[in-house]
Design an enzyme around this catalytic site. Structure first.
Site, PDB file in Angstrom:
ATOM      1  N   ASP A 366      38.262  30.421  36.790  1.00 38.50           N
ATOM      2  CA  ASP A 366      38.955  31.681  37.065  1.00 38.50           C
ATOM      3  C   ASP A 366      38.988  31.975  38.552  1.00 38.50           C
ATOM      4  O   ASP A 366      39.961  32.497  39.077  1.00 38.50           O
ATOM      5  CB  ASP A 366      38.286  32.832  36.316  1.00 38.50           C
ATOM      6  CG  ASP A 366      36.830  33.025  36.717  1.00 38.50           C
ATOM      7  OD1 ASP A 366      36.143  32.023  36.996  1.00 38.50           O
ATOM      8  OD2 ASP A 366      36.360  34.178  36.740  1.00 38.50           O
ATOM      9  N   ARG A 370      32.863  33.726  42.799  1.00 32.92           N
ATOM     10  CA  ARG A 370      31.951  34.629  42.099  1.00 32.92           C
ATOM     11  C   ARG A 370      31.485  34.103  40.738  1.00 32.92           C
ATOM     12  O   ARG A 370      30.335  34.254  40.361  1.00 32.92           O
ATOM     13  CB  ARG A 370      32.627  35.991  41.918  1.00 32.92           C
ATOM     14  CG  ARG A 370      31.758  37.078  41.336  1.00 32.92           C
ATOM     15  CD  ARG A 370      32.598  38.307  41.029  1.00 32.92           C
ATOM     16  NE  ARG A 370      33.621  38.037  40.040  1.00 32.92           N
ATOM     17  CZ  ARG A 370      34.813  38.614  40.036  1.00 32.92           C
ATOM     18  NH1 ARG A 370      35.156  39.462  40.986  1.00 32.92           N
ATOM     19  NH2 ARG A 370      35.681  38.331  39.081  1.00 32.92           N
ATOM     20  N   GLU A 371      32.415  33.497  39.979  1.00 32.56           N
ATOM     21  CA  GLU A 371      32.092  33.096  38.613  1.00 32.56           C
ATOM     22  C   GLU A 371      32.243  31.597  38.380  1.00 32.56           C
ATOM     23  O   GLU A 371      31.390  30.982  37.776  1.00 32.56           O
ATOM     24  CB  GLU A 371      32.971  33.882  37.626  1.00 32.56           C
ATOM     25  CG  GLU A 371      32.735  35.385  37.715  1.00 32.56           C
ATOM     26  CD  GLU A 371      33.668  36.171  36.801  1.00 32.56           C
ATOM     27  OE1 GLU A 371      33.941  35.706  35.683  1.00 32.56           O
ATOM     28  OE2 GLU A 371      34.123  37.244  37.215  1.00 32.56           O
ATOM     29  N   ASP A 378      42.306  32.450  31.034  1.00 34.02           N
ATOM     30  CA  ASP A 378      42.999  32.126  32.275  1.00 34.02           C
ATOM     31  C   ASP A 378      43.864  30.884  32.128  1.00 34.02           C
ATOM     32  O   ASP A 378      45.013  30.850  32.579  1.00 34.02           O
ATOM     33  CB  ASP A 378      41.979  31.912  33.400  1.00 34.02           C
ATOM     34  CG  ASP A 378      41.219  33.179  33.741  1.00 34.02           C
ATOM     35  OD1 ASP A 378      40.506  33.687  32.857  1.00 34.02           O
ATOM     36  OD2 ASP A 378      41.325  33.661  34.874  1.00 34.02           O
ATOM     37  N   TRP A 438      42.138  34.751  24.444  1.00 36.30           N
ATOM     38  CA  TRP A 438      41.180  33.845  25.075  1.00 36.30           C
ATOM     39  C   TRP A 438      40.924  32.674  24.130  1.00 36.30           C
ATOM     40  O   TRP A 438      41.214  31.520  24.463  1.00 36.30           O
ATOM     41  CB  TRP A 438      39.899  34.595  25.434  1.00 36.30           C
ATOM     42  CG  TRP A 438      39.947  35.280  26.756  1.00 36.30           C
ATOM     43  CD1 TRP A 438      39.293  34.904  27.896  1.00 36.30           C
ATOM     44  CD2 TRP A 438      40.695  36.463  27.107  1.00 36.30           C
ATOM     45  NE1 TRP A 438      39.590  35.780  28.925  1.00 36.30           N
ATOM     46  CE2 TRP A 438      40.443  36.737  28.468  1.00 36.30           C
ATOM     47  CE3 TRP A 438      41.547  37.301  26.415  1.00 36.30           C
ATOM     48  CZ2 TRP A 438      41.020  37.823  29.132  1.00 36.30           C
ATOM     49  CZ3 TRP A 438      42.128  38.387  27.065  1.00 36.30           C
ATOM     50  CH2 TRP A 438      41.861  38.630  28.412  1.00 36.30           C
ATOM     51  N   GLU A 663      42.908  38.633  42.069  1.00 39.76           N
ATOM     52  CA  GLU A 663      42.509  39.095  40.738  1.00 39.76           C
ATOM     53  C   GLU A 663      43.090  40.483  40.454  1.00 39.76           C
ATOM     54  O   GLU A 663      43.586  40.759  39.367  1.00 39.76           O
ATOM     55  CB  GLU A 663      40.987  39.139  40.635  1.00 39.76           C
ATOM     56  CG  GLU A 663      40.466  39.636  39.302  1.00 39.76           C
ATOM     57  CD  GLU A 663      38.956  39.664  39.245  1.00 39.76           C
ATOM     58  OE1 GLU A 663      38.423  39.782  38.124  1.00 39.76           O
ATOM     59  OE2 GLU A 663      38.294  39.577  40.302  1.00 39.76           O
ATOM     60  N   HIS A 680      42.379  34.232  42.224  1.00 41.14           N
ATOM     61  CA  HIS A 680      42.501  34.143  40.765  1.00 41.14           C
ATOM     62  C   HIS A 680      43.936  33.734  40.454  1.00 41.14           C
ATOM     63  O   HIS A 680      44.870  34.433  40.817  1.00 41.14           O
ATOM     64  CB  HIS A 680      42.253  35.519  40.128  1.00 41.14           C
ATOM     65  CG  HIS A 680      40.905  35.680  39.525  1.00 41.14           C
ATOM     66  ND1 HIS A 680      39.737  35.674  40.267  1.00 41.14           N
ATOM     67  CD2 HIS A 680      40.526  35.889  38.235  1.00 41.14           C
ATOM     68  CE1 HIS A 680      38.713  35.880  39.457  1.00 41.14           C
ATOM     69  NE2 HIS A 680      39.161  36.002  38.217  1.00 41.14           N
TER      70      HIS A 680
END
Length: 777
Positions: A366, A370-371, A378, A438, A663, A680
């Site tokens: 993504d 950060r992640e 996504d 998702w 994002e 993102h």
């Protein structure tokens, strides 16, 4: 999922044994060193042919006589290690010599036991790293096999810490100061299971491109800020290391504080609920110099998402040539291009490409800072756009293998794949897994690959995963009801057995100005995806000759569509839960019947106008917004939204200096303050409109692999020309149009063995076989 395990991958390591470092006490997560392993061997003559194979629990590099094997990065990559582990192999004849040779391996935590996800969860697959390797050298006399085993040595070298999230530390003073000791045999249940060894269907991760510094600024406190002019994923290479003993810290980020000009990472902070304290952002590398000319710092056991680097501890002023950003991602083959007469649209396409490739690092992530999670939502949003840019077939099949490996026994699809870095927080009494839009990546991604590449293998491989997911969500719909519906309607209506309104859903995540309601009724979103996934599985079953299943899922699709209409659609074609997103999804998924589409589109346009020609769609529906408008003869509104220059809009991103897709629509506010991730790719799915409606190249799912396709450009907003190309499995398609003195001219290239339907802006239709054709009106 069909078994992809290849016995040859096991054969290449048949004589080798898993080994690990003599690690009596495991250091704290994020501060663990990279371990080195070595052995020496003698060749009596120059070898004729030498092969090398390896894999690891962690990230490894291999060196023969001090020279690096191959150019792959972050090997063996991220998988669901308990079920699938990929083996790399190389031809290395030129690296060996007559006499004594050394084989050395460097091993760090990587995804196996490093900190992953926004919560920085370590030890996802085990508490000890391990490596296995085998070299086979053929000479005129015999064959020499060198394999990992109990005769190897291990020790800690110059990499004193390495973590994908936190960063890497290299102490050059330790380069020749390793305390070697005997390596240990790794014989835990996971290393003993060789059935999971396979060859990856995806290209490897490599260093793809370098970005020189475009500006270096020294702040009053001594810190130097380096701007590379482009947000990207990777690392920096630094050649100015200062005198012996210098400790240089490199902190990576996406934005500068608009007041101080210093690097800021506050917008990337993650606060794990219910702890009120945000976690450190990480992305910090450290190098300790030994003062030796020629030393270069390049951390290959971590990655960062950044445009800027703050350099601390270096007294000398950096020259632009001293530091270089290295873009790192899966080495995808470029297959598509787009350009037009408007430089704004060209730039929008470029930043969408940059954001996609920043996040195509072994798995589709993504964000690169950060992640770094392989979010299912996504990729299902962007896979169609990605297929207009690159050959994503092998890359996607690799990721789908992890999606299948991590599918829960119930059939539920996890929120991310591979399912790493997940905190099971007792303060949150539900799972985030199984959300509509998702989990539906399990059906949408394989079907898109089939439509794009025309290969039924991907459907064979994923069909079981697809059906188990759809059976799970159909069962959830039949057995659960949202509390608000139970309260308002104690006795369920007949259609409710096909209404998916229970469980957790992200819903239309990140609608501009919206406030997320964890417990809210998102049945209008989820039921739409139940219908869509049932439709896809029915079509996939038909392709595979599973006629009974095709009929079963076609009935499920019909029932879900009827449930959606009964619950949410008025006889006038309006929705009972109104939003731009819900209208877009209803139209895109074929939920609104043909005789009501005009009314639904008019209401959608009304909602857009109520926002002063601004979108208010969120995560799931934004990719469909412009195509839906164009398909319903409102290309004028689609262009107005595309060119809207105040937030929320794509052009506002460009105006505020975006080099990747944000994002949040307000990723950088007008005063220069950053918010959330600035890299993102999901909103970049707008480029599908550029390829399919401006250039006009569109696939036909009834003739996959572009055996038959449509070219139907829809010019507008003063564009005078546009050109798109797409290299398909059958050849390159070209759509090239221009307007001169009111005459529209379209030049197309149709590959051999294919045919195209040409639709001119006036609506006139033509057929074109293989070759080059010109059409005018």
């Amino acid at each position: 999922m069909t078994d992809l395990i290849d016995a040859t991958a096991q054969d290449l390591l048949a004589k080798a044994t898993w080994i690990q470092a003599a690690e009596d006490t495991v250091p704290p997560a994020g501060a663990r060193p990279a371990y080195e392993f070595r052995t020496t061997f003698t060749l009596q003559e120059a070898p004729r042919h030498v092969t090398f194979a390896a894999t690891a629990h962690g990230i490894y590099e291999a060196f023969i006589n001090g020279l690096r094997v191959g150019d792959e990065e972050l090997s063996p990559g991220l998988t669901s290690y308990a079920k699938t582990l990929y083996v790399q192999h190389h031809e290395v004849t030129d690296l060996l010599k007559t006499g004594v040779n050394e084989l050395r391996l460097v091993l760090s935590d990587g995804w196996f036991r490093g900190r992953t996800g926004p919560s920085r969860v370590p030890d996802n697959f085990g508490t000890h790293t391990a490596v296995i390797a085998q070299l086979e050298a053929e000479t005129t006399a015999d064959s020499v096999i060198v394999a990992t085993g109990p005769d190897w040595e291990s020790g800690t070298g110059a990499i004193t810490s390495a973590d994908l999230m936190d960063g890497q530390t290299v102490d050059f003073t330790r380069m020749d100061d390793i305390a070697w000791q005997a390596a240990r045999i790794a014989d835990d249940p996971l290393t003993l299971d060789r059935s999971r060894l396979a060859f990856s269907p995806a290209p490897p991760v490599r260093r793809i491109r370098e970005y020189p510094a475009v500006a270096v600024t020294r702040l009053s406190g001594g810190r130097q800020i380096v701007d590379f002019g482009q947000n990207l994923n990777g690392w920096v290479r630094l050649s100015a290391l200062g005198p012996a003993g210098s400790t240089i810290t490199l902190t990576h980020g996406e934005a500068l504080d608009p007041t101080t000009g210093d690097l800021t990472t506050a917008h990337l902070a993650y606060t794990p609920y219910p702890d009120p304290n945000p976690l450190p952002t990480g992305q910090t590398d450290t190098v300790i110099s030994r003062g030796q000319a020629g030393d270069v710092f390049e951390p290959r056991h971590t990655t960062h998402g950044f445009r800027y680097v703050a350099v601390d501890g270096l007294s000398d002023n950096l020259d632009a040539g001293d530091i270089t950003a290295v873009l790192v991602h899966t080495d995808l083959t470029v297959t598509g291009t787009f350009e037009c007469s408007d430089e704004q649209l060209n730039q929008l396409h470029r930043i969408a490409e940059a954001s996609w490739r920043s996040n195509a690092c072994d798995v589709p992530t993504d964000c690169p800072q950060r992640e770094r999670w392989g979010y299912t939502g996504d990729y299902q949003i962007f896979v169609r756009s990605a297929a207009y840019l690159d050959d994503v077939y092998g890359f996607s099949r690799k990721w789908l293998r992890s999606l299948s490996d991590d599918q829960l026994p119930s059939g539920c699809i996890t929120n991310v794949a591979p399912n790493t870095g997940v905190v099971h927080n007792p303060a949150i009494p539900f799972s985030f897994d199984g959300s509509a839009g998702w989990g539906d990546a399990a059906t949408i991604v394989p079907w898109q690959l089939y439509v794009t590449y025309g290969d039924t293998s991907v459907l064979h491989e994923t069909f079981d995963t697809m059906t188990r997911w759809v059976d799970y969500i159909a069962g959830t719909a039949a057995s659960g009801r949202h509390p608000s519906r139970q309260k308002s309607r104690p006795h369920p209506a007949p259609h409710e057995q096909f209404l998916w309104d229970s469980g957790f859903h992200w819903g239309e995540w990140a609608e501009p100005g919206g406030v997320f309601d964890f417990a809210g009724d998102k049945g209008i979103v989820a039921t739409a995806y139940l219908a869509r996934s049932a439709d896809i599985v029915s079509k996939a079953a038909g392709v595979l000759g599973k006629d009974d299943l095709a009929h079963h899922y076609r009935e499920l699709h019909t029932n879900a569509v009827e449930a959606w209409r009964a619950e949410y659609l008025t006889p006038e074609g309006h929705l009972r839960v109104e939003s731009q997103a819900n209208y877009v999804r209803g139209l895109a998924f074929g939920l609104v019947p043909a005789d009501l589409r005009t009314n639904a589109v008019e209401r959608l346009v009304d909602l857009i106008r109520e926002k002063d020609i601004h979108l208010s769609t969120g995560f799931l529906s934004t990719p469909f917004l412009l195509p839906v408008l164009a398909d319903q003869s409102r290309t004028d509104i689609a262009y107005e939204l595309l060119y809207q220059d105040t937030a929320p809009s794509w052009m506002a991103m460009l105006d505020r200096g975006a080099t990747t897709i944000w994002e949040s629509w307000e990723g950088i506010t007008e005063d220069g303050t950053p918010h959330e991730s600035l890299n993102h790719y999901s909103k970049g799915a707008v480029i599908t409109f550029l390829h399919e409606y401006i250039a006009g190249i569109r696939p036909d799912e009834h003739h996959p692999g572009y055996e038959h396709f449509t070219i139907a450009p829809k010019p507008g907003h003063g564009l005078s020309w546009a050109r798109g190309t797409l290299r398909t499995v059958r050849g390159t398609i070209t759509s090239d149009w221009h307007i001169d003195n009111g005459t529209f001219t379209l030049e197309v290239a149709v590959p051999p063995g294919t045919n195209a339907r040409i639709v001119m802006p006036s609506g006139s239709s033509h057929r074109a076989g293989p070759g080059n054709h010109t059409f005018k009106e």
